[in-house]
Scaffold this motif. Sequence first.
Motif, mmCIF file in Angstrom:
data_model
loop_
_atom_site.group_PDB
_atom_site.id
_atom_site.type_symbol
_atom_site.label_atom_id
_atom_site.label_comp_id
_atom_site.label_asym_id
_atom_site.label_seq_id
_atom_site.Cartn_x
_atom_site.Cartn_y
_atom_site.Cartn_z
ATOM 1 N N ASP A 166 6.830 14.705 6.633
ATOM 2 C CA ASP A 166 6.120 13.234 6.403
ATOM 3 C C ASP A 166 5.810 13.099 4.845
ATOM 4 O OD1 ASP A 166 6.312 12.823 9.086
ATOM 5 O OD2 ASP A 166 4.009 12.962 9.470
ATOM 6 N N ILE A 167 5.518 14.028 4.383
ATOM 7 C CA ILE A 167 4.904 14.054 2.669
ATOM 8 C C ILE A 167 6.263 13.611 1.977
ATOM 9 C CG2 ILE A 167 4.230 15.000 0.782
ATOM 10 C CD1 ILE A 167 2.304 16.560 2.486
ATOM 11 N N LEU A 168 7.246 14.380 2.186
ATOM 12 C CA LEU A 168 8.616 14.159 1.248
ATOM 13 C C LEU A 168 9.383 13.080 1.608
ATOM 14 C CD1 LEU A 168 9.973 17.679 0.981
ATOM 15 C CD2 LEU A 168 8.546 16.605 -0.601
ATOM 16 N N GLY A 169 9.198 12.674 2.855
ATOM 17 C CA GLY A 169 9.882 11.368 3.408
ATOM 18 C C GLY A 169 9.045 9.998 2.906
ATOM 19 N N GLY A 170 7.956 10.151 2.575
ATOM 20 C CA GLY A 170 7.100 8.790 2.113
ATOM 21 C C GLY A 170 6.461 8.385 3.405
ATOM 22 N N LYS A 171 6.710 8.991 4.622
ATOM 23 C CA LYS A 171 5.954 8.481 5.689
ATOM 24 C C LYS A 171 4.376 8.449 5.517
ATOM 25 C CE LYS A 171 7.816 9.221 9.853
ATOM 26 N NZ LYS A 171 7.878 9.948 11.042
ATOM 27 N N MET A 172 3.855 9.690 5.125
ATOM 28 C CA MET A 172 2.138 9.630 4.915
ATOM 29 C C MET A 172 1.814 8.439 3.841
ATOM 30 S SD MET A 172 0.005 12.828 3.628
ATOM 31 C CE MET A 172 0.103 13.710 4.928
ATOM 32 N N ALA A 173 2.588 8.356 2.708
ATOM 33 C CA ALA A 173 2.189 7.587 1.764
ATOM 34 C C ALA A 173 2.175 5.967 2.326
ATOM 35 C CB ALA A 173 3.098 7.808 0.522
ATOM 36 N N SER A 174 3.124 6.078 3.126
ATOM 37 C CA SER A 174 3.451 4.444 3.833
ATOM 38 C C SER A 174 2.018 4.331 4.714
ATOM 39 C CB SER A 174 4.535 4.507 4.759
ATOM 40 O OG SER A 174 4.629 3.179 5.209
ATOM 41 N N HIS A 175 1.780 5.322 5.520
ATOM 42 C CA HIS A 175 0.259 5.011 6.376
ATOM 43 C C HIS A 175 -0.762 4.766 5.493
ATOM 44 C CE1 HIS A 175 2.520 5.634 10.207
ATOM 45 N NE2 HIS A 175 2.944 6.982 9.628
ATOM 46 N N ILE A 176 -0.934 5.697 4.556
ATOM 47 C CA ILE A 176 -2.285 5.503 3.649
ATOM 48 C C ILE A 176 -2.255 3.930 3.055
ATOM 49 C CG2 ILE A 176 -3.413 6.014 1.421
ATOM 50 C CD1 ILE A 176 -2.157 9.014 2.515
ATOM 51 N N TYR A 177 -1.007 3.555 2.604
ATOM 52 C CA TYR A 177 -0.672 2.193 1.876
ATOM 53 C C TYR A 177 -1.083 1.093 2.758
ATOM 54 C CZ TYR A 177 1.582 -2.013 0.000
ATOM 55 O OH TYR A 177 1.701 -3.008 -0.545
ATOM 56 N N HIS A 178 -0.841 1.217 4.022
ATOM 57 C CA HIS A 178 -1.140 0.113 4.864
ATOM 58 C C HIS A 178 -2.517 -0.103 5.138
ATOM 59 C CE1 HIS A 178 2.802 -1.469 5.191
ATOM 60 N NE2 HIS A 178 3.451 -0.316 5.532
ATOM 61 N N GLU A 179 -2.991 1.207 5.405
ATOM 62 C CA GLU A 179 -4.588 1.190 5.745
ATOM 63 C C GLU A 179 -5.458 0.919 4.571
ATOM 64 O OE1 GLU A 179 -7.278 1.303 8.651
ATOM 65 O OE2 GLU A 179 -5.208 1.924 8.970
ATOM 66 N N SER A 180 -5.134 1.618 3.444
ATOM 67 C CA SER A 180 -5.869 1.121 2.139
ATOM 68 C C SER A 180 -5.854 -0.066 1.654
ATOM 69 C CB SER A 180 -5.600 2.219 0.909
ATOM 70 O OG SER A 180 -5.803 3.458 1.599
ATOM 71 N N LYS A 181 -4.559 -0.901 1.705
ATOM 72 C CA LYS A 181 -4.771 -2.304 1.253
ATOM 73 C C LYS A 181 -5.315 -3.060 1.838
ATOM 74 C CE LYS A 181 -0.650 -4.162 3.806
ATOM 75 N NZ LYS A 181 0.632 -4.447 3.826
ATOM 76 N N LYS A 182 -5.852 -2.793 2.993
ATOM 77 C CA LYS A 182 -7.135 -3.881 3.605
ATOM 78 C C LYS A 182 -8.343 -3.741 2.915
ATOM 79 C CE LYS A 182 -5.382 -2.373 8.078
ATOM 80 N NZ LYS A 182 -5.599 -1.752 9.417
ATOM 81 N N ILE A 183 -8.461 -2.754 1.899
ATOM 82 C CA ILE A 183 -9.780 -2.678 1.113
ATOM 83 C C ILE A 183 -9.642 -3.478 -0.059
ATOM 84 C CG2 ILE A 183 -11.216 -0.967 -0.084
ATOM 85 C CD1 ILE A 183 -10.218 1.067 1.970
ATOM 86 N N TYR A 184 -8.381 -3.162 -0.846
ATOM 87 C CA TYR A 184 -7.982 -3.605 -1.743
ATOM 88 C C TYR A 184 -6.305 -3.838 -2.128
ATOM 89 C CZ TYR A 184 -8.567 -5.440 -6.815
ATOM 90 O OH TYR A 184 -8.517 -6.490 -7.962
ATOM 91 N N PRO A 185 -5.908 -4.967 -2.544
ATOM 92 C CA PRO A 185 -4.266 -5.117 -2.680
ATOM 93 C C PRO A 185 -3.872 -3.838 -3.616
ATOM 94 C CG PRO A 185 -5.314 -7.225 -2.978
ATOM 95 C CD PRO A 185 -6.530 -6.251 -3.079
#
Length: 194
Positions: A160-179
């Motif tokens: 998940d880490i090397l494939g970017g899946k974890m970063a993608s999940h974090i991105y979609h959740e955190s962008k709700k706080i700030y772009p």
Amino acid sequence: MAKARRRRVRDTWKEKQWYTIMTPKDFGDQEIGTTPAREPEQLMKRRVESSLRELTGDFSKQYIKLFFEINEVAGDTATTSFVGHQVTTDYVRSMIRRGTSRIDSIVNVTSQDGVKLKVHVLAITIKRAKSSQQKFIRETMEKMVQNAAKDKKFQELIEDILGGKMASHIYHESKKIYPLKRVETIKTRVIVEK
């Protein structure tokens, strides 16, 4: 005055044998290099570096460096275990621009099968964020990394880490706080293996 006789230095290079270094089974049992050593014991704990592009053939993953450690030698083949990864510093620098905020989160986690890891996640905002927003994003990132580690075995977590899946999940959740401009897991290190 008598000249001191020079002792003849023994050339140990000829005594060395070449060993083929292989990746762990989870990384496809591929050859990642060769190394010389006089005794197989000298290879133990030796670190080897490879890029994700060399293993997958995907040129877009050139900036991800993987680290392996030799843990077993059989004949002239040395097998390794995964000990971490890192994104190249020039790639990290290329993401950061003036007027943005860099939010780092370093979390110690334990996978479902008991492997302890240190995970470093980096988020970059589109514009400069307030410190309260940065703090909230950092807390969200930490929580998501811990939850992902709790639910997954070590190998699944690394994929998940090397494939970017974890970063993608974090991105979609955190962008709700700030772009956000980008989220990247820039470093992992195995602290304790099971």
